[in-house]
Motif scaffolding. Structure first.
Motif, PDB file in Angstrom:
ATOM      1  N   LYS A 146       0.812  -1.215   0.000  1.00 21.73           N
ATOM      2  CA  LYS A 146       0.000   0.000   0.000  1.00 21.73           C
ATOM      3  C   LYS A 146       0.845   1.265   0.000  1.00 21.73           C
ATOM      4  CE  LYS A 146      -4.191  -1.762   2.253  1.00 21.73           C
ATOM      5  NZ  LYS A 146      -5.074  -1.652   3.458  1.00 21.73           N
ATOM      6  N   ASN A 147       1.993   1.215   0.654  1.00 22.03           N
ATOM      7  CA  ASN A 147       2.809   2.426   0.797  1.00 22.03           C
ATOM      8  C   ASN A 147       3.789   2.628  -0.345  1.00 22.03           C
ATOM      9  OD1 ASN A 147       1.523   3.005   3.158  1.00 22.03           O
ATOM     10  ND2 ASN A 147       3.226   2.497   4.500  1.00 22.03           N
ATOM     11  N   LEU A 148       4.087   1.573  -1.109  1.00 25.84           N
ATOM     12  CA  LEU A 148       5.072   1.723  -2.191  1.00 25.84           C
ATOM     13  C   LEU A 148       4.681   2.799  -3.204  1.00 25.84           C
ATOM     14  CD1 LEU A 148       6.323  -1.904  -2.980  1.00 25.84           C
ATOM     15  CD2 LEU A 148       7.614   0.012  -2.026  1.00 25.84           C
ATOM     16  N   PRO A 149       3.428   2.881  -3.678  1.00 23.50           N
ATOM     17  CA  PRO A 149       3.102   3.936  -4.643  1.00 23.50           C
ATOM     18  C   PRO A 149       2.824   5.303  -4.009  1.00 23.50           C
ATOM     19  CG  PRO A 149       1.194   2.536  -4.299  1.00 23.50           C
ATOM     20  CD  PRO A 149       2.307   1.942  -3.495  1.00 23.50           C
ATOM     21  N   TRP A 154       6.558   7.491   2.819  1.00 26.97           N
ATOM     22  CA  TRP A 154       7.819   6.831   3.144  1.00 26.97           C
ATOM     23  C   TRP A 154       8.502   7.584   4.284  1.00 26.97           C
ATOM     24  CZ3 TRP A 154      10.163   6.059  -2.444  1.00 26.97           C
ATOM     25  CH2 TRP A 154       9.289   5.214  -3.179  1.00 26.97           C
ATOM     26  N   ARG A 155       9.048   6.845   5.198  1.00 25.04           N
ATOM     27  CA  ARG A 155       9.737   7.445   6.350  1.00 25.04           C
ATOM     28  C   ARG A 155      11.246   7.306   6.130  1.00 25.04           C
ATOM     29  NH1 ARG A 155       6.675   8.775  10.334  1.00 25.04           N
ATOM     30  NH2 ARG A 155       8.371   8.625  11.858  1.00 25.04           N
ATOM     31  N   ILE A 156      11.784   8.316   5.456  1.00 24.50           N
ATOM     32  CA  ILE A 156      13.183   8.252   5.032  1.00 24.50           C
ATOM     33  C   ILE A 156      14.142   8.386   6.215  1.00 24.50           C
ATOM     34  CG2 ILE A 156      14.905   9.279   3.524  1.00 24.50           C
ATOM     35  CD1 ILE A 156      12.630   7.880   2.086  1.00 24.50           C
ATOM     36  N   THR A 157      13.832   9.280   7.146  1.00 27.88           N
ATOM     37  CA  THR A 157      14.754   9.493   8.278  1.00 27.88           C
ATOM     38  C   THR A 157      14.912   8.239   9.135  1.00 27.88           C
ATOM     39  OG1 THR A 157      14.196  11.850   8.322  1.00 27.88           O
ATOM     40  CG2 THR A 157      15.221  10.915  10.302  1.00 27.88           C
ATOM     41  N   PRO A 158      13.820   7.590   9.588  1.00 29.60           N
ATOM     42  CA  PRO A 158      14.008   6.322  10.322  1.00 29.60           C
ATOM     43  C   PRO A 158      14.673   5.257   9.482  1.00 29.60           C
ATOM     44  CG  PRO A 158      11.764   7.138  10.600  1.00 29.60           C
ATOM     45  CD  PRO A 158      12.393   7.982   9.567  1.00 29.60           C
ATOM     46  N   LEU A 250      -3.362   8.069  18.518  1.00 30.15           N
ATOM     47  CA  LEU A 250      -3.222   9.219  17.618  1.00 30.15           C
ATOM     48  C   LEU A 250      -3.728   8.919  16.213  1.00 30.15           C
ATOM     49  CD1 LEU A 250       0.322  10.478  18.695  1.00 30.15           C
ATOM     50  CD2 LEU A 250      -1.886  11.563  19.182  1.00 30.15           C
ATOM     51  N   GLY A 251      -4.180   7.693  15.986  1.00 32.92           N
ATOM     52  CA  GLY A 251      -4.686   7.337  14.669  1.00 32.92           C
ATOM     53  C   GLY A 251      -3.619   6.904  13.692  1.00 32.92           C
ATOM     54  N   LEU A 252      -2.418   6.585  14.180  1.00 35.33           N
ATOM     55  CA  LEU A 252      -1.322   6.161  13.312  1.00 35.33           C
ATOM     56  C   LEU A 252      -1.206   4.644  13.313  1.00 35.33           C
ATOM     57  CD1 LEU A 252       1.319   8.830  14.404  1.00 35.33           C
ATOM     58  CD2 LEU A 252      -0.200   8.910  12.418  1.00 35.33           C
ATOM     59  N   ASN A 253      -0.606   4.122  12.273  1.00 33.07           N
ATOM     60  CA  ASN A 253      -0.433   2.675  12.123  1.00 33.07           C
ATOM     61  C   ASN A 253       0.943   2.275  12.647  1.00 33.07           C
ATOM     62  OD1 ASN A 253      -0.355   0.012  11.408  1.00 33.07           O
ATOM     63  ND2 ASN A 253      -0.785   0.335   9.242  1.00 33.07           N
ATOM     64  N   PRO A 254       1.031   1.502  13.734  1.00 29.74           N
ATOM     65  CA  PRO A 254       2.358   1.120  14.262  1.00 29.74           C
ATOM     66  C   PRO A 254       3.184   0.316  13.271  1.00 29.74           C
ATOM     67  CG  PRO A 254       0.627   0.670  15.866  1.00 29.74           C
ATOM     68  CD  PRO A 254      -0.054   1.004  14.589  1.00 29.74           C
ATOM     69  N   VAL A 255       2.532  -0.504  12.431  1.00 30.50           N
ATOM     70  CA  VAL A 255       3.289  -1.289  11.452  1.00 30.50           C
ATOM     71  C   VAL A 255       3.957  -0.357  10.445  1.00 30.50           C
ATOM     72  CG1 VAL A 255       3.100  -3.025   9.641  1.00 30.50           C
ATOM     73  CG2 VAL A 255       1.788  -3.284  11.751  1.00 30.50           C
ATOM     74  N   GLU A 256       3.218   0.613   9.956  1.00 27.83           N
ATOM     75  CA  GLU A 256       3.786   1.568   9.001  1.00 27.83           C
ATOM     76  C   GLU A 256       4.846   2.442   9.647  1.00 27.83           C
ATOM     77  OE1 GLU A 256       2.282   5.527   6.543  1.00 27.83           O
ATOM     78  OE2 GLU A 256       0.834   3.999   7.142  1.00 27.83           O
ATOM     79  N   LEU A 257       4.608   2.812  10.899  1.00 29.01           N
ATOM     80  CA  LEU A 257       5.494   3.760  11.567  1.00 29.01           C
ATOM     81  C   LEU A 257       6.762   3.110  12.097  1.00 29.01           C
ATOM     82  CD1 LEU A 257       5.185   6.823  12.298  1.00 29.01           C
ATOM     83  CD2 LEU A 257       4.564   6.070  14.582  1.00 29.01           C
ATOM     84  N   LEU A 258       6.653   1.881  12.624  1.00 29.97           N
ATOM     85  CA  LEU A 258       7.769   1.269  13.340  1.00 29.97           C
ATOM     86  C   LEU A 258       8.364   0.060  12.622  1.00 29.97           C
ATOM     87  CD1 LEU A 258       6.171   1.309  16.913  1.00 29.97           C
ATOM     88  CD2 LEU A 258       7.774   2.966  15.949  1.00 29.97           C
ATOM     89  N   VAL A 259       7.534  -0.722  11.936  1.00 28.20           N
ATOM     90  CA  VAL A 259       8.002  -1.986  11.369  1.00 28.20           C
ATOM     91  C   VAL A 259       8.599  -1.792   9.980  1.00 28.20           C
ATOM     92  CG1 VAL A 259       7.316  -4.306  10.689  1.00 28.20           C
ATOM     93  CG2 VAL A 259       6.354  -3.280  12.752  1.00 28.20           C
ATOM     94  N   LEU A 260       7.907  -1.078   9.105  1.00 29.21           N
ATOM     95  CA  LEU A 260       8.369  -0.971   7.719  1.00 29.21           C
ATOM     96  C   LEU A 260       9.773  -0.377   7.595  1.00 29.21           C
ATOM     97  CD1 LEU A 260       5.285   0.034   5.535  1.00 29.21           C
ATOM     98  CD2 LEU A 260       6.360  -2.183   5.856  1.00 29.21           C
TER      99      LEU A 260
END
Length: 376
Positions: A146-149, A154-158, A250-260
């Motif tokens: 889902k996030n590739l396109p 994308w979280r470049i800094t982490p 906060l309505g954020l996705n931990p998988v997107e934020l921390l795992v990816l």
């Protein structure tokens, strides 16, 4: 019969029967116990009058059961109408409880049955664990697709921070370990091949082993012990401190934020580390061949260039992204499984290392069989 003590319960003979009077409570238990032991059980045919009892509790009721008999007191409503319904119910309940036989001890299972039961429990726990891992892999892959396109997500800094942690900082230890293993492999190969006068094939042995297996396998095992444990400890501490719950609030996705970021960084870093490990291992074998077998470095490189097909390198490097994905996912899922204590953090950190190394070796064995059957 004389009274036992002022206010304490008494057992007196009266008109050919027995009269029970006074307070039958826990406060007089020692005195009442001595009196009951002295009087002994009352025969079943002896008339008993209980209406003169002032106060009775469960401790006194238990002593009355011992004095009168449990079987007789279970029918107290039939012959002691002078008692209130509440006291009748108390005496019946205590008598029925004491009438029940003690539960028999279960026979101790045999050692074989206990071993099989333990094996079953461990197998069931392993099955549940693998189902959870497969489910988490599915969640990670769906989130990644889902996030590739969507580059803005994308979280470049982490990603760069984890790339430095998992890749750049691991280069020295990977290079040193593979260099030493390469030297050991060359020593062993030279020792065995010398008996056949084929020490020149030590070059082929070192090249094949590191291009196909040792380079990527040693790098993956090092990252399994170094990085998977770090992922599990970091996410476990966040889970224990309820930071992951705050992210969800906060309505954020931990998988997107921390795992990816961790998974992608690992998938980038491990192929690079595997390549470094291949070069270091071959260089270690080259030095052994130069100093012990009189094979010059130029001759060593020439044999590599002419006799070693490049598809061996491709076979080895192609396994790195899969190993990296499994290691990162196991480290993250074990971190999410932490329950909130420091002991749980340590337990799941250790579990992440064990599982990662086991899965890497298992996948490497499966890949080796696959490539062998394909003739690669």
């Amino acid at each position: 019969m004389a009274a036992i003590q002022s206010q304490a319960g008494r057992v007196e003979h009266h008109d050919g029967g027995i009269r029970v009077t006074g307070n039958w409570t826990l406060g007089h238990y020692r005195v009442l116990k001595a009196r009951v032991a002295k009087c002994g059980p009352i025969p079943a045919e002896t008339p008993i009058e209980l209406g003169t009892i002032d106060v009775v509790d469960t401790a006194g009721a238990a002593l009355l059961v011992e004095l009168i008999g449990a079987e007789r007191l279970t029918r107290v409503a039939d012959w002691a109408d002078e008692l209130s319904p509440a006291r009748q119910a108390l005496l019946e309940t205590i008598a029925e409880t004491l009438c029940q036989p003690l539960p028999s001890k279960h026979p101790r299972p045999s050692s074989l049955a206990a071993s099989l039961a333990d094996l079953g429990r461990r197998t069931e726990a392993l099955w549940r664990q693998q189902k959870m891992l497969l489910g988490f892999i599915g969640v990670v892959m769906v989130t990644l697709v889902k996030n590739l396109p969507k580059p803005h997500r994308w979280r470049i800094t982490p990603l760069c921070a984890h790339l430095q942690q998992t890749g750049l900082e691991a280069v020295p230890i990977v290079a040193l370990l593979t260099f030493l293993v390469g030297a050991v492999v060359a020593f062993l190969g030279a020792t065995v091949l010398e008996e056949f006068g084929a020490t020149i094939y030590t070059v082929n042995l070192v090249a094949y082993s590191f291009l196909r297996e040792f380079g990527v396998l040693l790098a993956a095992i090092l990252l399994a012990g170094r990085t998977a444990s770090a992922f599990a400890a970091e996410l476990g501490s966040m889970k224990a401190n309820e930071e992951i719950d705050a992210i969800q609030a906060l309505g954020l996705n931990p998988v997107e934020l921390l795992v990816l970021p961790r998974v992608v960084a690992m998938m980038i870093a491990l192929p690079i580390l595997a390549f470094v490990g291949m070069l270091s291992g071959i260089f270690g074998g080259m030095l052994v061949c130069y100093f012990t077998l009189d094979i010059s470095m130029l001759q060593f490189v020439t044999i590599l260039q002419n006799d070693i097909p490049e598809h061996h390198f491709l076979v080895g490097i192609s396994k790195a992204p899969f190993f990296a994905f499994v290691i990162a996912v196991i480290g993250c899922v074990e971190g999410f499984k932490v329950t909130g204590s420091a002991e749980s953090v340590g337990e799941h950190t250790t579990s992440s290392v064990v599982q990662s190394i086991f899965m890497v070796i298992l996948l490497n064995a499966v890949a080796a069989l696959f490539f062998m059957e394909m003739g690669w």
